[in-house]
Design an enzyme around this catalytic site. Structure first.
Site, short mmCIF file in Angstrom:
data_model
loop_
_atom_site.label_atom_id
_atom_site.label_comp_id
_atom_site.label_asym_id
_atom_site.label_seq_id
_atom_site.Cartn_x
_atom_site.Cartn_y
_atom_site.Cartn_z
CB THR A 83 -0.95 0.02 1.23
OG1 THR A 83 -0.15 -0.11 2.41
CG2 THR A 83 -1.94 -1.12 1.17
N GLY A 84 2.17 1.12 0.05
CA GLY A 84 3.07 2.29 0.05
C GLY A 84 3.33 2.79 -1.37
CG MET A 85 5.07 6.74 -3.67
SD MET A 85 5.57 8.37 -3.13
CE MET A 85 4.23 9.32 -3.76
CB SER A 120 -2.83 -1.60 5.20
OG SER A 120 -2.40 -0.27 5.28
NE ARG A 132 19.72 -0.65 -0.97
CZ ARG A 132 19.11 0.51 -0.81
NH1 ARG A 132 19.75 1.52 -0.25
NH2 ARG A 132 17.87 0.66 -1.20
CB CYS A 179 16.41 5.23 -6.22
SG CYS A 179 16.48 6.31 -4.78
N GLY A 208 11.14 9.97 -3.49
CA GLY A 208 12.09 9.11 -2.79
C GLY A 208 11.87 9.13 -1.29
CE LYS A 223 20.63 4.61 1.99
NZ LYS A 223 19.21 5.04 1.83
CG HIS A 278 16.29 10.29 -7.75
ND1 HIS A 278 15.25 10.99 -7.16
CD2 HIS A 278 16.56 9.24 -6.90
CE1 HIS A 278 14.93 10.41 -6.01
NE2 HIS A 278 15.70 9.34 -5.83
CG ASN A 334 12.51 8.47 -7.58
OD1 ASN A 334 12.04 9.24 -8.42
ND2 ASN A 334 12.01 8.39 -6.37
#
Length: 329
Positions: free
Chosen positions: A9-11, A38, A97, A126, A157, A205, A234, A307
């Site tokens: 449900t997030g972007m 949610s 990562r 990204c 972002g 990063k 971006h 992004n």
């Protein structure tokens, strides 16, 4: 195959579902997963209605693949639980990562490092993804020595809260702030928190992930990351010093032959990459390709990408497609 989208449900999750519907993955069952608030929410996908479930339920359903985009802490807590039931997790957060036991993958560059044993795979940041997409073929040919990158980053972002802040500021209404300052008609030279060395986490990063993806710790990278009031993607001004000299036309040819890269570099037609154009597209766009006249063997270019797509959802799904194609699930 059974696919879970964690953070549905997030972007990024919403874009993930969109890219997933466009992909070639043989999805027979979709499991949209989100936080407890949610759970029960309905999601439409490929003409069917699915109910959002919680993390405990999702693990019990034993999906083949779980695409994670729910923040670092959720990934640290839950990715191992999915992996323990045989699910392959592809994670969008920064949680795994730089873990030496986990692969950090941009499929066009280093998917060949993946094996059946990799149950938690990290998706890079990204801003790193779009830079290395253009850097990798040039590094292979001319050997990159040093990279200086300045980013102009979309508020998407940061997430929904940032988009709402900008919209409120457009209208002149008060609302919740995602940033310490207004973003409308502003540029904020801080993406993420500051580290002890005075650089932000986002800047570091770019430094650390580039070396890991390209498998080369000799490349010197320095970054400045800036948030600007843009939603489409971006942008990055990238300066690369190579060990060997290059021909600018050969650089253009190399980039245009790179899968996932589109060269937009026709000055007479005022053609160059812009977030307005990149939005909603999966490619990385490269332009303003020119020799740095201030020192030898050095190149300038301008790199733009959506992004939320190649910087997040598209790359994640491409990793899943590679795993399926190569029987690594």
């Amino acid at each position: 195959m059974k696919i879970a989208v964690v953070g549905a449900t997030g972007m990024v999750g919403e874009v993930m579902l969109k890219v997933l519907s466009e992909s070639s993955l043989p999805v027979t069952e979709l499991i949209p997963v989100a936080s407890e608030k949610s759970v029960g929410k309905q999601i439409e996908w490929r003409g069917k209605t699915y109910s959002v479930v919680g993390l405990v339920t999702a693990v019990e359903m034993k999906p083949d693949v779980a695409l994670f985009s729910a923040g670092g802490q959720t990934s640290l807590d839950w990715a191992p639980k999915f992996a323990a039931v045989g699910t392959t997790v592809i994670d969008n957060s920064s949680a795994w990562r730089m873990d030496e036991t986990k692969k950090l993958v941009v499929p066009e560059i280093n998917a060949n490092v993946l094996t059946k044993e990799d149950k938690i795979i990290a998706n890079p940041n990204c801003s790193t993804i779009q830079m290395v997409m253009a850097l990798a073929p040039l590094h292979k040919k001319y050997k990159a020595k040093r990279v200086i990158v300045s980013t102009y980053q979309s508020i998407t972002g940061t997430g929904v809260k940032a988009v709402e802040q900008l919209e409120n500021e457009y209208k002149g209404t008060q609302g919740e702030m995602a940033y310490k300052y207004q973003i409308h008609r502003n540029a904020i030279p801080q993406c993420d928190v500051f580290e002890e060395n005075g650089y932000t986490k986002e800047e570091m990063k770019l430094v650390r992930e580039t070396k890991k993806i390209l498998n080369d710790n000799t490349i010197a990278v320095t970054a400045t990351a800036v948030r600007i009031p843009v939603v489409g993607g971006h942008s990055e001004a990238v300066n690369i010093e190579f060990e060997n000299d290059f021909d600018v036309n050969e650089v253009r040819t190399l980039l245009s032959e790179t899968p996932g890269v589109t060269v937009q570099d026709n000055l007479e037609a005022f053609s160059y990459p812009m977030p307005l154009y990149a939005e909603g597209k999966n490619d990385v766009f490269v332009g303003r390709i020119r020799r740095d006249e201030s020192q030898p063997n050095t190149l300038n270019m301008w790199i733009v990408a959506d992004n939320l797509r190649k910087g997040a959802a598209t790359n994640t799904i491409q990793i899943a497609e590679y795993l399926v194609k190569n029987n690594l699930l």
